[in-house]
Design a protein around this motif. Structure first.
Motif, PDB file in Angstrom:
ATOM      1  N   ALA A  11      42.080  36.794  44.144  1.00 41.59           N
ATOM      2  CA  ALA A  11      41.246  37.411  45.182  1.00 41.59           C
ATOM      3  C   ALA A  11      40.039  38.187  44.653  1.00 41.59           C
ATOM      4  O   ALA A  11      38.934  37.999  45.161  1.00 41.59           O
ATOM      5  CB  ALA A  11      42.103  38.292  46.089  1.00 41.59           C
ATOM      6  N   PRO A  12      40.186  39.056  43.647  1.00 44.12           N
ATOM      7  CA  PRO A  12      38.992  39.799  43.190  1.00 44.12           C
ATOM      8  C   PRO A  12      37.899  38.888  42.634  1.00 44.12           C
ATOM      9  O   PRO A  12      36.710  39.116  42.885  1.00 44.12           O
ATOM     10  CB  PRO A  12      39.537  40.730  42.103  1.00 44.12           C
ATOM     11  CG  PRO A  12      40.993  40.860  42.400  1.00 44.12           C
ATOM     12  CD  PRO A  12      41.401  39.530  42.970  1.00 44.12           C
ATOM     13  N   ARG A  14      37.501  35.639  43.388  1.00 44.61           N
ATOM     14  CA  ARG A  14      36.994  34.838  44.520  1.00 44.61           C
ATOM     15  C   ARG A  14      35.998  35.658  45.335  1.00 44.61           C
ATOM     16  O   ARG A  14      34.924  35.173  45.693  1.00 44.61           O
ATOM     17  CB  ARG A  14      38.161  34.378  45.391  1.00 44.61           C
ATOM     18  CG  ARG A  14      37.735  33.536  46.568  1.00 44.61           C
ATOM     19  CD  ARG A  14      38.924  33.004  47.355  1.00 44.61           C
ATOM     20  NE  ARG A  14      39.767  34.052  47.875  1.00 44.61           N
ATOM     21  CZ  ARG A  14      41.045  34.258  47.526  1.00 44.61           C
ATOM     22  NH1 ARG A  14      41.637  33.473  46.659  1.00 44.61           N
ATOM     23  NH2 ARG A  14      41.733  35.233  48.059  1.00 44.61           N
ATOM     24  N   GLU A  15      36.340  36.910  45.611  1.00 51.38           N
ATOM     25  CA  GLU A  15      35.452  37.775  46.391  1.00 51.38           C
ATOM     26  C   GLU A  15      34.104  37.942  45.689  1.00 51.38           C
ATOM     27  O   GLU A  15      33.053  37.787  46.313  1.00 51.38           O
ATOM     28  CB  GLU A  15      36.102  39.145  46.587  1.00 51.38           C
ATOM     29  CG  GLU A  15      35.217  40.147  47.285  1.00 51.38           C
ATOM     30  CD  GLU A  15      35.823  41.530  47.344  1.00 51.38           C
ATOM     31  OE1 GLU A  15      35.661  42.182  48.380  1.00 51.38           O
ATOM     32  OE2 GLU A  15      36.473  41.957  46.359  1.00 51.38           O
ATOM     33  N   LEU A  19      30.548  36.506  47.147  1.00 53.25           N
ATOM     34  CA  LEU A  19      29.477  37.456  47.440  1.00 53.25           C
ATOM     35  C   LEU A  19      28.201  37.101  46.676  1.00 53.25           C
ATOM     36  O   LEU A  19      27.093  37.225  47.201  1.00 53.25           O
ATOM     37  CB  LEU A  19      29.908  38.886  47.103  1.00 53.25           C
ATOM     38  CG  LEU A  19      30.914  39.518  48.051  1.00 53.25           C
ATOM     39  CD1 LEU A  19      31.438  40.836  47.474  1.00 53.25           C
ATOM     40  CD2 LEU A  19      30.295  39.754  49.426  1.00 53.25           C
ATOM     41  N   THR A  34      32.356  46.708  45.739  1.00 54.87           N
ATOM     42  CA  THR A  34      33.760  46.565  45.371  1.00 54.87           C
ATOM     43  C   THR A  34      34.276  47.739  44.538  1.00 54.87           C
ATOM     44  O   THR A  34      35.425  47.710  44.105  1.00 54.87           O
ATOM     45  CB  THR A  34      33.990  45.257  44.595  1.00 54.87           C
ATOM     46  OG1 THR A  34      33.221  45.279  43.393  1.00 54.87           O
ATOM     47  CG2 THR A  34      33.626  44.045  45.432  1.00 54.87           C
TER      48      THR A  34
END
Length: 66
Positions: A11-12, A14-15, A19, A34
């Protein structure tokens, strides 16, 4: 296919990748958004790209790196 592969990226990472690549934010903006360090954001994007490349290699017909 891309959505399925992206779901396999942590998740981190991918985010950060989404972005940067799809929303057009800079590394600095992503770090602020973030609450992460700039080097962390760069590392996450780099790792996400590498993982995506590895996961998609069967469909891209690229030889594996040694």
């Amino acid at each position: 296919l891309l959505a399925e592969v992206l779901a396999r990226v942590p998740a981190p990472a991918r985010e950060a990748l989404l972005l940067y690549e799809y929303e057009g934010f800079s590394y600095e903006e992503i770090a602020e958004m973030t609450a992460s360090g700039l080097s962390t954001v760069k590392m996450r994007i780099h790792r996400a790209r590498n993982l995506l490349r590895d996961l998609m290699r069967p469909w891209l017909h690229e030889p594996q790196k040694e």
